[in-house]
Design an enzyme around this catalytic site. Structure first.
Site, PDB file in Angstrom:
ATOM      1  N   THR A  36       0.890  -1.284   0.077  1.00 59.47           N
ATOM      2  CA  THR A  36       0.111  -0.128  -0.198  1.00 59.47           C
ATOM      3  C   THR A  36       0.996   1.096   0.093  1.00 59.47           C
ATOM      4  O   THR A  36       2.067   1.081  -0.163  1.00 59.47           O
ATOM      5  CB  THR A  36      -0.887   0.047   1.026  1.00 59.47           C
ATOM      6  OG1 THR A  36      -0.072   0.324   2.282  1.00 59.47           O
ATOM      7  CG2 THR A  36      -1.635  -1.295   1.637  1.00 59.47           C
ATOM      8  N   CYS A  37       0.317   2.333  -0.009  1.00 56.82           N
ATOM      9  CA  CYS A  37       1.208   3.537   0.135  1.00 56.82           C
ATOM     10  C   CYS A  37       1.887   3.888   1.227  1.00 56.82           C
ATOM     11  O   CYS A  37       2.773   4.396   1.418  1.00 56.82           O
ATOM     12  CB  CYS A  37       0.151   4.798   0.243  1.00 56.82           C
ATOM     13  SG  CYS A  37      -1.131   5.107   1.115  1.00 56.82           S
ATOM     14  N   ASN A  38       1.545   2.833   2.464  1.00 56.76           N
ATOM     15  CA  ASN A  38       2.072   3.059   3.751  1.00 56.76           C
ATOM     16  C   ASN A  38       3.012   1.943   4.326  1.00 56.76           C
ATOM     17  O   ASN A  38       3.518   1.942   5.123  1.00 56.76           O
ATOM     18  CB  ASN A  38       1.155   3.610   4.711  1.00 56.76           C
ATOM     19  CG  ASN A  38       0.717   4.936   4.726  1.00 56.76           C
ATOM     20  OD1 ASN A  38       1.481   5.979   4.406  1.00 56.76           O
ATOM     21  ND2 ASN A  38      -0.630   5.192   5.056  1.00 56.76           N
ATOM     22  N   PRO A  84     -10.384   2.299   7.508  1.00 56.45           N
ATOM     23  CA  PRO A  84     -11.126   1.408   7.148  1.00 56.45           C
ATOM     24  C   PRO A  84     -10.464   0.714   6.102  1.00 56.45           C
ATOM     25  O   PRO A  84     -10.719  -0.397   5.604  1.00 56.45           O
ATOM     26  CB  PRO A  84     -12.564   1.614   6.934  1.00 56.45           C
ATOM     27  CG  PRO A  84     -12.490   3.284   6.477  1.00 56.45           C
ATOM     28  CD  PRO A  84     -11.260   3.652   7.522  1.00 56.45           C
ATOM     29  N   THR A 103      -8.681   5.849  -2.767  1.00 56.21           N
ATOM     30  CA  THR A 103      -8.281   7.067  -2.168  1.00 56.21           C
ATOM     31  C   THR A 103      -8.873   8.178  -2.811  1.00 56.21           C
ATOM     32  O   THR A 103      -9.357   9.145  -2.192  1.00 56.21           O
ATOM     33  CB  THR A 103      -6.829   6.911  -2.094  1.00 56.21           C
ATOM     34  OG1 THR A 103      -6.330   6.130  -1.348  1.00 56.21           O
ATOM     35  CG2 THR A 103      -6.436   8.429  -1.413  1.00 56.21           C
ATOM     36  N   ILE A 104      -8.946   8.038  -4.164  1.00 57.32           N
ATOM     37  CA  ILE A 104      -9.617   9.385  -5.094  1.00 57.32           C
ATOM     38  C   ILE A 104     -11.115   9.353  -4.917  1.00 57.32           C
ATOM     39  O   ILE A 104     -11.561  10.366  -4.617  1.00 57.32           O
ATOM     40  CB  ILE A 104      -9.057   9.075  -6.560  1.00 57.32           C
ATOM     41  CG1 ILE A 104      -7.643   9.603  -6.546  1.00 57.32           C
ATOM     42  CG2 ILE A 104      -9.785  10.201  -7.156  1.00 57.32           C
ATOM     43  CD1 ILE A 104      -7.148  10.929  -6.343  1.00 57.32           C
TER      44      ILE A 104
END
Length: 426
Positions: A49-51, A107, A185-186
């Site tokens: 993921t991004c994190n 979530p 996310t968008i």
């Protein structure tokens, strides 16, 4: 095989390292197959993921996992964490519940964990061990979020970015906002923006149909990604979150947009890893760039306010980890019994089929029965006999003591299992 988790996240590595270790798009299944092909690995799943980027594997040891990851992204060893067995179980439970997220209780991570499981399953890199673990993870995460308020009124990275935009532009409802991408996310950013109203919402995506769907839901205008540069100057605020491997918005493009805007400021939120917007854009005057790491400071207040609910969720996870490990241990204790029963059943079926064939061929029944009895005895007793012989030679008292418990002396039986003849099947 041992259960391992190896990874890095927003707490251990900055965004430039996380983007190097990210697996996006078609790279994910290829990486999975490469990881599973290691001789030390029997099962594997990848969460990217991004994190965070995390490897979940049933493997002989962790060193091969570290080596594999550093082949993909060198010089990561100082930023990696690893857990095994019970602590690996605990880590995955916490990740899926949102307790290890930048935004506590967010979530989206549960859906991302489910996606990681689904991709691994689709590409045949899951076995019964990891599959069982992920299934239990989904159950634990659902319970923790249902029984506590850790997921109540969740604050996402997207909503945090929108709030920052609202704080920066007193009249966001008079601004033009450009969204790049059409993923979760968008979608969240579009939802929060449409709730607060903006003057004009542009949505650019590689697949135009996805942008059109999102635009119709939130009153926006869809653009193909090829038109991005042409419309960049119209945007007061930009949110970008795609799975592109290379930046979509360059410094030169932003410089050109600022000139066209007569230096009117632009606010840019890069919510992607790898990053969608060149980092040097942040060096431009009148361009204000935020990455996911910058947003971590903005969500810290939210983290403190949700700590009590998180503590309750941690207690649920502690209990569920203990139960899961206890179940695994019970299954491990049962495994030798299952193998013994399976060995006995397969031996019986094989020799019985052979005896039936001999009877069918006209061999005398008494002779067939005698051969069957001898063959069955020898086949079943050969493994323990060989093991006990080795134990006697090596003075293995533990095994010989166990044998005395398994084969107690009784009238009509030999005084020791060692005295069974080790005959071949006739």
């Amino acid at each position: 095989m041992t259960l391992w988790v190896l990874g890095l996240n927003h707490q251990t590595a900055p965004v430039d390292l996380r983007e190097r270790a990210a697996f996006a798009g078609d790279a994910l299944p290829r990486a999975l197959e490469s990881l599973r092909a290691l001789p030390q690995v029997s099962e594997a799943a990848l969460l990217s993921t991004c994190n965070r980027t995390e490897l979940y594997a049933m493997a002989e040891e962790a060193h091969s996992l570290v080596t594999w990851l550093e082949t993909h992204a060198p010089a990561l060893s100082g930023y990696l964490y690893q857990h095994q067995e019970a602590e690996a179980v605990r880590h995955l439970f916490r990740v899926a519940t949102g307790l290890d997220s930048m935004v506590l209780g967010e979530p989206q991570i549960l859906g991302q964990v489910k996606d990681a499981w689904a991709v691994a399953r689709a590409h045949g890199t899951l076995g019964s061990g990891l599959d069982r673990l992920f299934q239990q993870t989904f159950s634990v995460a659902k319970r923790a979020r249902t029984d506590t308020r850790v997921g109540a009124n969740p604050v996402s990275v997207a909503s945090t970015a929108v709030r920052l935009a609202q704080d920066s532009f007193a009249r966001l409802n008079e601004s033009t906002v450009l969204l790049i991408g059409a993923g979760e996310t968008i979608e969240l950013a579009a939802k929060h923006l449409s709730e607060g109203r903006v003057r004009r919402l542009l949505i650019a995506n590689r697949t135009l149909a996805h942008a059109q769907t999102l635009a119709s839901q939130h009153g926006g205008f869809a653009l193909p990604l090829t038109d991005l540069e042409r419309h960049l100057a119209e945007a007061d605020v930009v949110f970008s979150a795609t799975a592109a491997r290379e930046p979509l918005v360059t410094r030169a493009q932003v410089e050109q947009a600022l000139r066209a805007r007569k230096r009117k400021p632009m606010l840019l939120f890069d919510l992607a890893v790898p990053r969608d917007i060149e980092a040097s854009v942040g060096e431009l005057s009148d361009a204000y760039l935020y990455t996911v790491d910058d947003l971590e400071r903005a969500v810290e207040d939210n983290r403190r306010g949700r700590r009590e609910a998180a503590d309750q969720a941690e207690a649920i996870i502690d209990l569920q980890v203990a139960r899961y490990v206890e179940t695994l241990q019970a299954n491990a204790r049962q495994a030798p019994l299952k193998r013994l029963r399976a060995f006995g059943d397969s031996t019986r079926d094989e020799l019985l089929a052979k005896a039936r064939q001999q009877l069918h061929n006209g061999k005398p029944a008494d002779e067939v029965l005698e051969q069957l009895a001898h063959a069955l005895t020898n086949r079943l007793l050969h493994p323990p006999t060989a093991a006990l012989r080795d134990a006697a030679l090596n003075n293995d008292l533990e095994l010989t003591t166990a044998a005395d418990r398994l084969f107690p002396e009784k009238p009509g039986l030999p005084t020791s299992p060692h005295s069974y003849p080790d005959r071949e099947d006739r």
